[in-house]
Every structure is written in structure tokens, then in C-alpha cells.
Motif scaffolding. Structure first.
Motif, mmCIF file in Angstrom:
data_model
loop_
_atom_site.group_PDB
_atom_site.id
_atom_site.type_symbol
_atom_site.label_atom_id
_atom_site.label_comp_id
_atom_site.label_asym_id
_atom_site.label_seq_id
_atom_site.Cartn_x
_atom_site.Cartn_y
_atom_site.Cartn_z
ATOM 1 N N HIS A 111 23.440 22.787 36.717
ATOM 2 C CA HIS A 111 23.456 21.583 37.559
ATOM 3 C C HIS A 111 22.712 21.909 38.858
ATOM 4 N N SER A 123 33.018 23.130 23.666
ATOM 5 C CA SER A 123 32.607 23.370 25.045
ATOM 6 C C SER A 123 31.452 24.354 25.126
ATOM 7 N N HIS A 130 21.506 18.873 34.498
ATOM 8 C CA HIS A 130 21.571 17.625 35.243
ATOM 9 C C HIS A 130 20.165 17.351 35.755
ATOM 10 N N HIS A 178 27.739 14.866 26.097
ATOM 11 C CA HIS A 178 27.841 15.128 27.545
ATOM 12 C C HIS A 178 29.162 14.578 28.059
ATOM 13 N N THR A 179 30.164 15.452 28.169
ATOM 14 C CA THR A 179 31.460 15.069 28.723
ATOM 15 C C THR A 179 31.953 16.187 29.640
ATOM 16 N N HIS A 180 32.990 15.862 30.421
ATOM 17 C CA HIS A 180 33.583 16.836 31.334
ATOM 18 C C HIS A 180 35.098 16.757 31.267
ATOM 19 N N ASP A 219 28.882 11.029 29.638
ATOM 20 C CA ASP A 219 29.254 11.656 30.912
ATOM 21 C C ASP A 219 30.708 11.359 31.264
ATOM 22 N N VAL A 257 31.593 19.397 25.772
ATOM 23 C CA VAL A 257 32.026 19.523 27.161
ATOM 24 C C VAL A 257 31.063 20.446 27.899
ATOM 25 N N LYS A 293 25.516 24.826 30.661
ATOM 26 C CA LYS A 293 25.179 23.684 31.510
ATOM 27 C C LYS A 293 24.738 24.220 32.865
ATOM 28 N N PRO A 301 30.802 22.438 31.278
ATOM 29 C CA PRO A 301 31.372 22.943 32.530
ATOM 30 C C PRO A 301 30.287 23.423 33.490
#
Length: 273
Positions: free
Chosen positions: A115, A86, A145, A6-8, A231, A59, A113, A61
Motif C-alpha cells: 500500500h 489471506s 493500492h 480484495h477484502t480486509h 474492498d 484478504v 499486499k 493485510p
């Protein structure tokens, strides 16, 4: 091998503005400042990975409007490689959600992803369920999320109880509930989500949840359904690793959380890097 699930990141020219806007939203809603630990770019993430012993970062998005998916997914393809993988972005309320989801799957993306706070939909709404059912059919992973968000005022759109409602019509084994199932809602995670088929990630929770509850949720839910996550840039990858290490889990449990579960979900062959 260590996989951060989980990264951005953002395109280089947009990253400073994107981080500044999100930090201002946090100040507005919570009256507090949230630090960032990279510059929000692919280069910044790779530097963090090298410093902290992270081999692969996933990643995630987020399409914040119903017209962003094409731009977001083009960038997602460009940035994938050299330690970064990603997922794709899609907005569940966009009118062409179904062909876009099919295009995402056909294009080789491993997942999407969603959210519910930024995208303003309830996870157990008909609009969400149709997307989740289709993603399940297409074999796409879906990271959600879950729980509160520091940038967004209530109501919360993906509570543990609402996610449980959605699971009544889903298999759920392709879902990843971020922030250990529900940021700031871990009592309800224990009540409603522990033991369900969903995976949970550990994104940016180390400084917010007590270590006893953190460990208890991992073991009650099963370490085979927990994914290490930071995150980043909202959490330092090294700090996230240290917070997990402080739980003193068994080596076999740590291996599942840091590597094996992610490999299984991503379809990575043993030894593939």
C-alpha cells in the motif's frame, strides 16, 4: 463460483478501533463519512459472503510499520480457511525485507499486499522495485493500492504513470493494480495502463466511476485481466456485484472476472472450492 479478490479484516479485539481510526482519517482528509459494511472481523466477512453469494474472499493485510509483518502473517495463517484466503503483509522499507519475502513464499502464501500510501513509498522507487523484482522471482502475486486513498493526503505514490515506469523493468504479470488501476485516476489508467500486463481489480469503484468508463476500461484492457473485488468492509459485496452486473457484460466476460481469472492466478484446480 464468485471470488472477491480484495477484502480486509482485523482480529476481533482490534476491529472496532481499526475501523474507527480509518473513518476518522477519512473525515479529516475529505470532510466526509465513509460507511462500513461489516464489523471488520472474519465472522463479519463470512456473514457478508453468505448473504451475497461469495464463495471465496482474498484478504489483503497491510503492514503499516516496518516491524509488523510477523504478527500480521501469523494472523493471516490463522484466518485462512472456510472461504477466506489471506495474502501476507510486508513493508518494503523494512531492513530484512528479502529474507521475510523468502519466508512468505516458503510458507505457502499466494501473494502480498503493498500500500504505497499507507506505507509511504513511491511504486517506481528503488526500494519498491527491489521488492517487486524479488516477488516476481519467487512467484508471488502482488496486489497494489493504486491511485488516491480516502485516508491519506497527497501526493499520490502509485499513479498510473509511476506504475508504468515500474513496468519498464518488470514483467508485470503478477501485479494486481487495485481500484481498476488507480482510484480517481481512471483517465490516466486509460492513458498509461490499459493494455499492459498488469491485472486490475474492481475494489470499491462502483459508486465513483461512470459505467461507460468502467466498461470501456474492462474491454480495452481485456476482461481476462480484470478481477472482481469489493474492498469489504469499505464496500458492500452485494453492491459491488450489482455495479459490475449493471455493465451488461457478456456472460463469458463475467465468468472471467468473477471466477476464472482468480482461479488461474491462485493456482486453483477446476472444481476446487
Amino acid at each position: 463460483m464468485v471470488i472477491d479478490f480484495h477484502t480486509h479484516l482485523f482480529p476481533d479485539r482490534l476491529a472496532p478501533r481499526a475501523l474507527a481510526v480509518m473513518q476518522e482519517d477519512i473525515r479529516s482528509h475529505r470532510g466526509e463519512t465513509l460507511d462500513v459494511f461489516t464489523d471488520g472481523t472474519a465472522g463479519g466477512l463470512r456473514r457478508s459472503m453468505a448473504e451475497n453469494g461469495i464463495d471465496l474472499s482474498v484478504v489483503l493485510p497491510v503492514a503499516t510499520t516496518t516491524a509488523q509483518h510477523a504478527t500480521i502473517n501469523r494472523f493471516a495463517r490463522e484466518v485462512t480457511g472456510n472461504g477466506i484466503l489471506s495474502f501476507a503483509g510486508i513493508h518494503p522499507l523494512q531492513p530484512d525485507w528479502e529474507p521475510v519475502l523468502e519466508e512468505i513464499a516458503a510458507g505457502g502464501f499466494r501473494g502480498i499486499k503493498l500500500h504505497p500510501e499507507f506505507q509511504q513509498f513511491y511504486i517506481d522507487s528503488p526500494e519498491a522495485l527491489r521488492v517487486l523484482k524479488k516477488a516476481e522471482k519467487l512467484g508471488l502475486l502482488v496486489t497494489l493500492h493504486a491511485g488516491e486513498d480516502a485516508c491519506i493526503a497527497p501526493p499520490v505514490h502509485c499513479t498510473p504513470q509511476r506504475l508504468l515506469n515500474a513496468l519498464r523493468v518488470l514483467d508485470g504479470g503478477n501485479l494486481i493494480a487495485a481500484h481498476l488501476g488507480g482510484f480517481y485516476m481512471w483517465d490516466d489508467v486509460e492513458k498509461y495502463l490499459v493494455g499492459t500486463p498488469v491485472y486490475m481489480d474492481t475494489g470499491v469503484i462502483g459508486g465513483y466511476i461512470g459505467p461507460e468508463q468502467y466498461r470501456r476500461i474492462i474491454r480495452a484492457h481485456g476482461p481476462d485481466k480484470i478481477l472482481f473485488a469489493s474492498d469489504s468492509p469499505w464496500e458492500d459485496q452485494g453492491h459491488a456485484l450489482a455495479a459490475l452486473g449493471e455493465l451488461k457484460l457478456d456472460p463469458a466476460e463475467m465468468e472471467l472476472i468473477l471466477e476464472k481469472n482468480a482461479r488461474r492466478l491462485l493456482g486453483m484446480e477446476s472444481g476446487e472450492e
